[in-house]
Write a protein that holds these residues in place. Structure first.
Motif, short mmCIF file in Angstrom:
data_model
loop_
_atom_site.label_atom_id
_atom_site.label_comp_id
_atom_site.label_asym_id
_atom_site.label_seq_id
_atom_site.Cartn_x
_atom_site.Cartn_y
_atom_site.Cartn_z
N ARG A 394 9.95 14.71 -8.89
CA ARG A 394 9.86 13.82 -7.75
C ARG A 394 8.85 12.56 -8.12
NH1 ARG A 394 8.23 18.89 -3.84
NH2 ARG A 394 10.57 19.72 -3.85
N ILE A 395 8.01 12.88 -8.94
CA ILE A 395 7.17 11.37 -9.49
C ILE A 395 8.30 10.73 -10.11
CG2 ILE A 395 5.33 10.68 -10.88
CD1 ILE A 395 3.92 13.28 -10.28
N ASN A 402 6.86 3.16 -14.76
CA ASN A 402 7.20 4.01 -16.04
C ASN A 402 5.95 4.54 -16.56
OD1 ASN A 402 8.46 5.50 -17.95
ND2 ASN A 402 10.06 3.91 -18.68
N THR A 403 5.55 5.72 -16.61
CA THR A 403 4.28 6.36 -17.10
C THR A 403 4.40 7.63 -17.29
OG1 THR A 403 2.04 6.43 -16.55
CG2 THR A 403 3.35 6.78 -14.90
N THR A 404 3.58 8.15 -18.22
CA THR A 404 3.74 9.90 -18.73
C THR A 404 2.39 10.34 -18.41
OG1 THR A 404 3.21 9.20 -21.03
CG2 THR A 404 5.37 9.10 -20.71
N ALA A 405 1.55 9.66 -17.67
CA ALA A 405 0.40 10.19 -17.24
C ALA A 405 0.31 11.51 -16.71
CB ALA A 405 -0.67 9.37 -16.37
N PHE A 406 1.22 11.47 -15.53
CA PHE A 406 1.21 12.73 -14.80
C PHE A 406 2.06 13.93 -15.68
CE2 PHE A 406 1.31 9.16 -11.83
CZ PHE A 406 0.40 9.56 -10.84
N GLY A 407 2.81 13.60 -16.37
CA GLY A 407 3.63 14.65 -17.35
C GLY A 407 2.43 15.19 -18.10
N GLU A 408 2.08 14.38 -18.74
CA GLU A 408 0.61 15.09 -19.86
C GLU A 408 -0.22 16.14 -19.15
OE1 GLU A 408 0.68 14.74 -22.93
OE2 GLU A 408 2.44 13.15 -23.32
N LYS A 409 -0.65 15.45 -18.00
CA LYS A 409 -1.51 16.37 -17.18
C LYS A 409 -1.07 17.59 -16.55
CE LYS A 409 -5.23 13.93 -17.77
NZ LYS A 409 -6.45 14.60 -18.64
N LEU A 410 0.33 17.68 -16.04
CA LEU A 410 0.94 18.57 -15.77
C LEU A 410 1.36 19.65 -17.00
CD1 LEU A 410 3.53 17.22 -13.61
CD2 LEU A 410 1.60 18.56 -12.92
N ARG A 411 1.35 19.01 -18.11
CA ARG A 411 1.45 19.78 -19.56
C ARG A 411 0.19 20.53 -19.77
NH1 ARG A 411 5.34 20.54 -23.17
NH2 ARG A 411 4.57 21.41 -25.37
N VAL A 436 -7.33 12.80 -12.01
CA VAL A 436 -7.43 12.12 -13.52
C VAL A 436 -6.13 11.21 -13.84
CG1 VAL A 436 -8.07 12.63 -15.73
CG2 VAL A 436 -9.04 13.88 -14.09
N ALA A 437 -5.00 11.74 -13.38
CA ALA A 437 -3.80 11.19 -14.03
C ALA A 437 -3.67 9.69 -13.37
CB ALA A 437 -2.56 12.39 -13.71
N ILE A 438 -4.00 9.80 -12.15
CA ILE A 438 -3.87 8.48 -11.51
C ILE A 438 -4.85 7.40 -12.02
CG2 ILE A 438 -4.15 7.21 -9.16
CD1 ILE A 438 -3.10 9.92 -7.85
N GLU A 439 -5.95 7.95 -12.46
CA GLU A 439 -6.81 6.75 -12.98
C GLU A 439 -6.37 6.52 -14.28
OE1 GLU A 439 -10.46 8.83 -13.32
OE2 GLU A 439 -11.07 8.81 -11.10
N ASN A 440 -5.71 7.24 -14.99
CA ASN A 440 -5.16 6.93 -16.36
C ASN A 440 -3.96 6.06 -16.22
OD1 ASN A 440 -7.11 8.26 -17.72
ND2 ASN A 440 -6.25 10.34 -17.58
N ALA A 441 -3.08 6.27 -15.11
CA ALA A 441 -1.84 5.50 -14.86
C ALA A 441 -2.28 4.13 -14.61
CB ALA A 441 -1.00 6.27 -13.79
N THR A 446 -1.23 3.04 -22.07
CA THR A 446 -0.28 3.77 -21.87
C THR A 446 -0.29 5.03 -22.88
OG1 THR A 446 1.59 2.57 -23.43
CG2 THR A 446 1.45 2.22 -20.96
N GLU A 447 -1.29 5.13 -23.81
CA GLU A 447 -1.37 5.96 -24.59
C GLU A 447 -1.90 7.26 -24.01
OE1 GLU A 447 -1.72 3.59 -28.51
OE2 GLU A 447 -3.15 4.69 -28.06
N MET A 448 -2.38 7.12 -22.86
CA MET A 448 -3.07 8.24 -22.25
C MET A 448 -4.47 8.89 -22.68
SD MET A 448 -1.97 8.90 -19.52
CE MET A 448 -2.84 10.63 -19.08
N GLU A 449 -5.29 8.11 -23.01
CA GLU A 449 -6.83 8.11 -23.45
C GLU A 449 -7.50 8.75 -22.21
OE1 GLU A 449 -8.41 5.14 -25.62
OE2 GLU A 449 -6.71 5.26 -27.26
N VAL A 450 -8.23 10.00 -22.43
CA VAL A 450 -8.72 10.43 -21.39
C VAL A 450 -10.08 9.78 -21.11
CG1 VAL A 450 -9.78 12.65 -20.29
CG2 VAL A 450 -7.77 12.63 -21.44
N ASP A 451 -10.39 9.43 -19.90
CA ASP A 451 -11.75 8.66 -19.60
C ASP A 451 -12.76 9.45 -19.56
OD1 ASP A 451 -13.72 6.80 -18.88
OD2 ASP A 451 -12.82 6.21 -17.12
N LYS A 452 -13.57 9.83 -20.37
CA LYS A 452 -14.57 10.71 -20.44
C LYS A 452 -15.59 10.87 -19.16
CE LYS A 452 -14.57 11.48 -25.54
NZ LYS A 452 -15.58 11.48 -26.54
#
Length: 538
Positions: A394-395, A402-411, A436-441, A446-452
């Protein structure tokens, strides 16, 4: 109170005056039955004014504005010139009937003309649509049909947002072609081994891969002509010098039969077909990976390109997949097994002694069996994975970015769920991970580095929770008990002598009391299990 009707046609705007509104205003059923009769309908509805469009482009612009609920300058001037003037000091003695409520509200905001949209107005507009060519004497029905057809084509082209990078039909055809190629390559390579083994049977045991086997057979052709001069070429194909030397030595002492020149030509063409098919399959896989990253990046990041493409193919399109609930998505690809299982439930086969003992298993895994993360807990894990795939699809379908932020968090959530079944570690809530995924998106990276700084408090909060899974799919009580029992057993294994510490701290008397209590609990559990086994045997 007078009533006017605004009718939007393909040829232009028309305004009609309804007479006798006070008498028939509350008789909608009578109007619906009498609109087909032009003699009766023409006495009630009269043409007030007609404003044709200047060109086809003007008609398209007016149609787009009406569909979006906006009032154009042409429509505003037409209404102001046709209808009576509206004075702010006095209440208007007329109203305008419009088919679209959104357009009616915007007309009132712009011109202060009172508008209404109800069933009575819609029935009158339906009658106008049936007899519109009769109200306009100079307009033929064929000309009106041509105008409607041309405007319909132009409106459809303008409304369809075509994006060549997000055509899921290519993904459906690619995954279908990939399955077909796998079958053809397997059958062709098997035939090639059978044919060439008549000439060089020892090669099958030396080279196991069918692609390398085809390349070696294409390079060697006749085993009698194979010598040490071709050792370098064989090394490049096989990738190992020892294996190449083994092939040369096997060719010298081979027990195979000789082939005629015509047979060798056929074998060479056969090997070339297999090699081209394998190379084309590699290119098709690369194309599928690139296409899935453009169409469904989050679904790809969650379960991979092949499984995601199979889900889209079985659903028909990405939009259909997004419309499917997670329960439907879970059984995609297992429709036949589900049907046969339901038939067995309704009509048990002969020979089954007890009711409920069926030979078939519930088809709850379907296409997720291709996913490598399926563990021993296949049923609950497939249900949880279907839930996450539904969110990801749905996303991908409705998100323009075009982003993979939500997919990475779901994984990550799926991996945490696997840890929950293995180690008892509770996964984070879905709402926390999506924040967290929305903040990264929103970031440019686009490399999805997690904001600590933003993720640390949320992750710490997740660690403090006890045996609580995501909000959307909660673990059953049996699952929680089983995981809790595994954790206790693991704790006992890590501490092989737990009572010695208690003996040192509390003294011998307290240690004996605790030992007696533990022994009593073990005896009760053994008796309970023995009773359950007796009941099952009966």
């Amino acid at each position: 109170m007078a009533l006017y009707l605004l009718y939007e046609s393909a040829a232009g705007y028309a305004c009609f005056h309804v007479q006798g509104f006070d008498e028939i205003g509350h008789k909608t059923e009578d109007v619906a039955n009498s609109v087909t009769n032009l003699d009766r309908f023409g006495k009630v509805v009269k043409l007030q004014a007609f404003c044709p469009f200047n060109s086809a482009l003007d008609a398209l612009n007016q149609c787009n504005a009406v569909s979006e609920g906006h009032v154009t300058d042409g429509l505003r001037s037409f209404l102001e010139l046709t209808l009576p003037k509206v004075r702010q000091s006095k209440k208007p003695k007329f109203s305008l009937g419009v088919a679209e409520p959104k357009l009616a509200s915007h007309i009132y905001e712009v011109t202060k003309i009172p508008c209404e949209s109800n069933e009575f107005v819609l029935e009158l507009l339906r009658g106008i649509r049936l007899h519109f060519d009769k109200f306009l004497g100079n307009l033929k029905r064929a000309d009106l049909d041509k105008a409607q057809l041309g405007l319909g084509h132009s409106y459809s082209r303008a409304k369809v947002k075509f994006n060549v990078n997000r055509v899921d039909n290519m993904v459906i055809q690619a995954i279908s072609h990939l399955d077909l190629l796998d079958k053809n390559i397997n059958s062709s390579s098997m035939r090639l081994r059978e044919v060439y083994s008549w000439h060089f049977p020892e090669l099958v045991k030396i080279v196991n891969d069918y692609y390398r086997y085809a390349k070696v057979a294409n390079y060697v052709e006749n085993k009698l002509e194979l010598s040490d001069d071709k050792l370098s070429g064989l090394t490049e194909i096989v990738g190992d010098e020892d294996t190449a030397k083994e092939i040369v030595e096997a060719a010298k002492a081979s027990m195979g039969q000789d082939l005629s020149p015509v047979d060798l030509v056929i074998v060479k063409q056969h090997t070339q077909c297999v090699i081209k098919a394998v190379e084309f399959r590699k290119k098709l896989c690369d194309y599928l990976v690139a296409k899935m990253n453009d169409i469904a990046p989050n679904l790809t990041a969650l379960i991979g390109e092949v499984v995601g493409a199979r889900l889209i193919s079985h659903a028909g399109s990405l939009t259909n997949l997004a419309k499917c609930p997670s329960s439907t998505l879970q059984i995609l690809g297992a429709e036949k097994a589900l049907f046969s299982f339901c038939i067995d439930l309704l009509f048990p086969p002969q020979g089954i002694k007890k009711q409920g003992q069926h030979t078939k298993v519930w088809p709850h895994i379907s296409l997720f069996i291709y996913w490598p993360g399926i563990c021993s807990e296949k049923g609950p894990m497939a249900r949880y994975l279907a839930n996450k795939c539904s969110i990801a699809s749905r996303i991908d379908c409705f998100l323009e970015k075009n982003t993979t932020a939500f997919g990475e968090k779901l994984r990550e959530q799926v991996q945490q769920r696997l840890d929950f079944y293995d180690k008892g570690v509770a996964p984070c809530k879905n709402i926390d991970m999506m924040k967290v995924a929305i903040e990264n998106a929103e970031r440019k990276d686009t490399e999805m580095e997690v904001d600590k700084t933003s993720a640390k408090p949320i992750l710490e909060k997740c660690k403090k929770r006890k045996y609580k899974a995501a909000d959307d799919v909660e673990p059953t009580p049996d699952e929680a008990k089983r995981v809790k029992g595994k954790k206790k057993q693991r704790k006992v294994d890590q501490e092989p002598e737990p009572y010695q510490a208690a003996d040192k701290a509390n003294g011998p008397n307290e240690f004996k009391a605790e030992e007696a209590t533990a022994k009593k609990k073990r005896t009760e559990s053994e008796n309970r299990q023995r009773k359950m086994s007796r009941k099952e045997s009966f």
